[in-house]
Design an enzyme around this catalytic site. Structure first.
Site, PDB file in Angstrom:
ATOM      1  N   SER A  57       0.799  -1.239   0.000  1.00 19.37           N
ATOM      2  CA  SER A  57       0.000   0.000   0.000  1.00 19.37           C
ATOM      3  C   SER A  57       0.826   1.280   0.000  1.00 19.37           C
ATOM      4  CB  SER A  57      -0.938   0.023   1.210  1.00 19.37           C
ATOM      5  OG  SER A  57      -2.016  -0.830   0.973  1.00 19.37           O
ATOM      6  N   LYS A 109       0.385   3.333  -2.980  1.00 15.73           N
ATOM      7  CA  LYS A 109      -0.828   4.146  -3.204  1.00 15.73           C
ATOM      8  C   LYS A 109      -0.482   5.636  -3.231  1.00 15.73           C
ATOM      9  CE  LYS A 109      -3.944   0.807  -0.955  1.00 15.73           C
ATOM     10  NZ  LYS A 109      -4.525   0.439   0.356  1.00 15.73           N
ATOM     11  N   TYR A 169      -3.721  -2.663 -10.292  1.00 19.21           N
ATOM     12  CA  TYR A 169      -3.616  -2.464  -8.834  1.00 19.21           C
ATOM     13  C   TYR A 169      -2.747  -3.541  -8.176  1.00 19.21           C
ATOM     14  CZ  TYR A 169      -4.984  -2.383  -3.917  1.00 19.21           C
ATOM     15  OH  TYR A 169      -4.953  -2.372  -2.546  1.00 19.21           O
ATOM     16  N   TYR A 223      -5.021   4.101   7.994  1.00 17.72           N
ATOM     17  CA  TYR A 223      -6.394   3.603   8.107  1.00 17.72           C
ATOM     18  C   TYR A 223      -6.996   3.946   9.476  1.00 17.72           C
ATOM     19  CZ  TYR A 223      -3.751   0.985   4.668  1.00 17.72           C
ATOM     20  OH  TYR A 223      -2.893   0.652   3.675  1.00 17.72           O
ATOM     21  N   VAL A 252       1.210  -3.747   3.832  1.00 19.57           N
ATOM     22  CA  VAL A 252       1.146  -5.047   4.531  1.00 19.57           C
ATOM     23  C   VAL A 252       2.399  -5.901   4.314  1.00 19.57           C
ATOM     24  CG1 VAL A 252      -1.360  -5.301   4.760  1.00 19.57           C
ATOM     25  CG2 VAL A 252      -0.233  -6.111   2.685  1.00 19.57           C
TER      26      VAL A 252
END
Ligand code: GLN
Length: 304
Positions: free
Chosen positions: A64, A67, A189, A240, A258
């Site tokens: 991530s 991103k 993705y 998050y 992760v």
């Protein structure tokens, strides 16, 4: 006089000696076999001096953290129209949750949760002729490192178990917020998430967020306003449902993955990356979080 190297060495020793290292992400089967004892921390200060301790040159799955880079590329291509497709509010939910997406008609809360990153992926798939190759080129040019590449076995592994991401993409599509077909967008993705980079390659790349948009080669990749916005999103949404805790304990904008990596930046001061594969219950690196808390506490350097 502040000595980053001493602080990093102390952090690395402490991390190696900590027994409780968190849990490796196993929902992507290919990630499950990583050695939990790996630990690295690399810091690049504003003058471009690199400090490091531990396993900082070994590549791992960035997940991530990418991103932020797809967001940067899409923001540059689309400008403020981007925010018609994705919001900039913290979700307070885990990275892969779907409930808000349903309530809010397919407009993801922010670009750093999975749903938001899938919309960003859709934008890149629409805008670029050869999205995977052009995104890779973008990252390589910021890092000034042509050896960075995708680990396709990780991408394939995630494709085989990425049920929640398929659910999110289909839900977004049902609300009309996905232009391309679900398989094409998720193929992009899963590849972006499967970028392999080391702590050293990541600090070189994320240096632009600490250095007003300029990379180590002094090329301007993003303007000041774009840097302000992306750092703000990292601060409020990068972890998050643990974003508040990260701001509280570390006090820097940042982003986790992760694969166990965390990047954090102190604008006009430094960029720092940690890697420790064991995760806490929120899916963020357990020892990485502790290491960064110690760094900002012992150095007295945070944005607050
Ligand atoms: N590829 C991962 C996923 O979509 C990324 C999640 C993460 O790093 N938090 O589940």
């Amino acid at each position: 006089m502040l000595n980053f190297q001493n602080i990093l060495d102390a952090i690395s020793v402490q991390a190696k000696n900590t027994q409780e290292k968190g849990k490796i992400a196993s929902y992507i089967p290919q990630l499950a076999c990583i050695d939990k004892n790996k630990f690295g921390i690399a810091l690049l200060d504003k003058n471009g001096t690199l400090f490091r301790a531990g396993d900082t040159s070994e590549q791992f799955s960035v997940q991530s953290i990418t991103k932020v880079l797809t967001l940067s590329m899409a923001f540059d291509l689309l400008g403020d129209d981007l925010w018609k497709r994705v919001d900039v509010e913290p979700s307070g939910d885990p990275f892969n949750h779907l409930s808000l997406l349903e309530q809010e008609n397919g407009k993801p809360r922010n670009p750093l949760i999975n749903a938001g990153a899938i919309v960003i992926a859709d934008i890149l798939v629409s805008k670029l002729k050869n999205p995977k190759a052009e995104f890779l080129e973008y990252v390589r040019s910021i890092a000034n490192d042509s050896s960075i590449t995708y680990d396709t076995s990780v991408a394939e592994s995630e494709k085989s178990t990425g049920f929640r991401n398929f659910a999110a993409a289909n839900l977004i599509k049902s609300f009309g917020n996905l232009e391309n077909d679900v398989d094409t967008v998720l193929d992009f993705y899963f590849h972006q998430c499967a970028l392999s980079m080391s702590c050293e390659q990541l600090v070189n790349t994320f240096y632009i967020f600490a250095n007003r948009g300029k990379c180590l080669q002094n090329n301007q990749h993003l303007n000041l306003s774009q840097i302000k916005r992306i750092n703000a999103i990292m601060l409020s949404c990068g972890f998050y449902d643990e974003a508040g805790e990260f701001a509280f304990r570390v006090g820097l904008p940042g982003k986790s993955g992760v694969g166990g990596g965390i990047v954090a930046v102190f604008p006009d001061n430094f960029c720092v990356v940690t890697w420790s594969p064991g995760l806490n219950e929120k899916g963020n690196s357990k020892l990485g979080l502790q290491a960064l808390e110690k760094l900002t506490t012992d150095s007295g350097l945070s944005i607050f």
